[in-house]
Scaffold this motif. Structure first.
Motif, mmCIF file in Angstrom:
data_model
loop_
_atom_site.group_PDB
_atom_site.id
_atom_site.type_symbol
_atom_site.label_atom_id
_atom_site.label_comp_id
_atom_site.label_asym_id
_atom_site.label_seq_id
_atom_site.Cartn_x
_atom_site.Cartn_y
_atom_site.Cartn_z
ATOM 1 N N THR A 42 48.944 45.468 29.043
ATOM 2 C CA THR A 42 50.406 45.585 28.728
ATOM 3 C C THR A 42 51.043 46.164 29.824
ATOM 4 O O THR A 42 52.302 46.543 29.784
ATOM 5 C CB THR A 42 50.320 46.707 27.625
ATOM 6 N N THR A 43 50.632 46.181 31.128
ATOM 7 C CA THR A 43 51.390 46.460 32.351
ATOM 8 C C THR A 43 52.316 45.386 32.898
ATOM 9 O O THR A 43 52.372 44.385 32.228
ATOM 10 C CB THR A 43 50.197 47.051 33.526
ATOM 11 N N ARG A 44 53.039 45.786 33.876
ATOM 12 C CA ARG A 44 53.917 44.605 34.774
ATOM 13 C C ARG A 44 52.927 43.391 35.087
ATOM 14 O O ARG A 44 53.464 42.304 35.546
ATOM 15 C CB ARG A 44 54.729 45.434 35.592
ATOM 16 N N ARG A 98 42.608 56.059 43.661
ATOM 17 C CA ARG A 98 41.702 55.540 42.581
ATOM 18 C C ARG A 98 41.442 54.042 42.911
ATOM 19 O O ARG A 98 41.956 53.248 43.526
ATOM 20 C CB ARG A 98 42.508 55.747 41.250
ATOM 21 N N GLY A 99 40.036 53.777 42.357
ATOM 22 C CA GLY A 99 39.700 52.409 42.755
ATOM 23 C C GLY A 99 38.987 51.981 41.446
ATOM 24 O O GLY A 99 38.706 52.580 40.507
ATOM 25 N N ILE A 100 38.844 50.390 41.552
ATOM 26 C CA ILE A 100 38.464 49.696 40.282
ATOM 27 C C ILE A 100 37.522 48.913 40.680
ATOM 28 O O ILE A 100 37.714 47.925 41.649
ATOM 29 C CB ILE A 100 39.601 49.208 39.571
ATOM 30 N N ILE A 125 40.003 45.615 29.145
ATOM 31 C CA ILE A 125 41.426 45.504 29.395
ATOM 32 C C ILE A 125 41.945 47.107 29.061
ATOM 33 O O ILE A 125 42.801 47.240 29.880
ATOM 34 C CB ILE A 125 42.064 44.806 27.987
ATOM 35 N N ALA A 126 41.495 48.132 28.389
ATOM 36 C CA ALA A 126 41.911 49.385 28.710
ATOM 37 C C ALA A 126 41.864 50.131 30.005
ATOM 38 O O ALA A 126 42.745 50.679 30.321
ATOM 39 C CB ALA A 126 41.466 50.426 27.667
ATOM 40 N N SER A 133 48.590 50.951 35.701
ATOM 41 C CA SER A 133 49.771 51.667 35.429
ATOM 42 C C SER A 133 49.846 53.061 35.887
ATOM 43 O O SER A 133 50.427 53.859 35.435
ATOM 44 C CB SER A 133 50.136 51.754 33.821
ATOM 45 N N LEU A 134 49.348 53.372 37.240
ATOM 46 C CA LEU A 134 49.201 54.760 37.671
ATOM 47 C C LEU A 134 50.387 55.286 38.147
ATOM 48 O O LEU A 134 50.570 56.526 38.256
ATOM 49 C CB LEU A 134 48.063 54.566 38.848
#
Length: 136
Positions: A42-44, A98-100, A125-126, A133-134
């Motif tokens: 749901t982010t850009r 932050r990393g992912i 997705i969450a 969206s940070l």
């Protein structure tokens, strides 16, 4: 056993290579002018990006958002011989402190030797939305 890669699978591999090198011109040459990338979340960075310029723009924005840290490790490419390819991968990125790291897949529809439709799936997705969206 000899491995003969289908031309559709080879095209998807070329796309991953171009993306990994940041070569948006080469990547764009593999997309139809009216291609659509359907991205989860749901982010850009989520939604339907229609047209080659909009798809490439989203990719550029994602690289910028992650300060150039976004990278993808391709795991597998599977073609059906009828214009569809599924790729699986793991992607990594950083934003601020932050990393992912997440597994994902892309489902490609190819027309005339180019990608006309890309459907993206991700492991969580969450978590994707939280990371992308940070700044919000």
């Amino acid at each position: 056993m000899t491995h003969h890669e289908h031309p559709d699978a080879a095209l998807v591999r070329q796309g991953y290579e171009a993306f990994s090198k940041g070569d948006m011109e080469a990547l764009g040459a593999l997309l139809t002018s009216d291609c659509t990338h359907h991205a989860p979340g749901t982010t850009r960075f989520g939604g339907h990006f229609k047209g080659r310029d909009n798809v490439l723009g989203m990719y550029r924005d994602m690289v910028e958002y992650t300060g150039g840290t976004f990278r993808v490790e391709l795991d597998g490419v599977f073609a059906d011989g009828r214009g569809h390819v599924i790729s699986t991968h793991k992607w990594f990125a950083e934003h601020g402190d932050r990393g992912i790291e997440m597994r994902g897949a892309l489902f490609f529809t190819l027309v005339g030797g180019k990608a006309s439709d890309i459907d993206e799936c991700v492991e969580d997705i969450a978590e994707l939305d939280a990371f992308m969206s940070l700044d919000d």
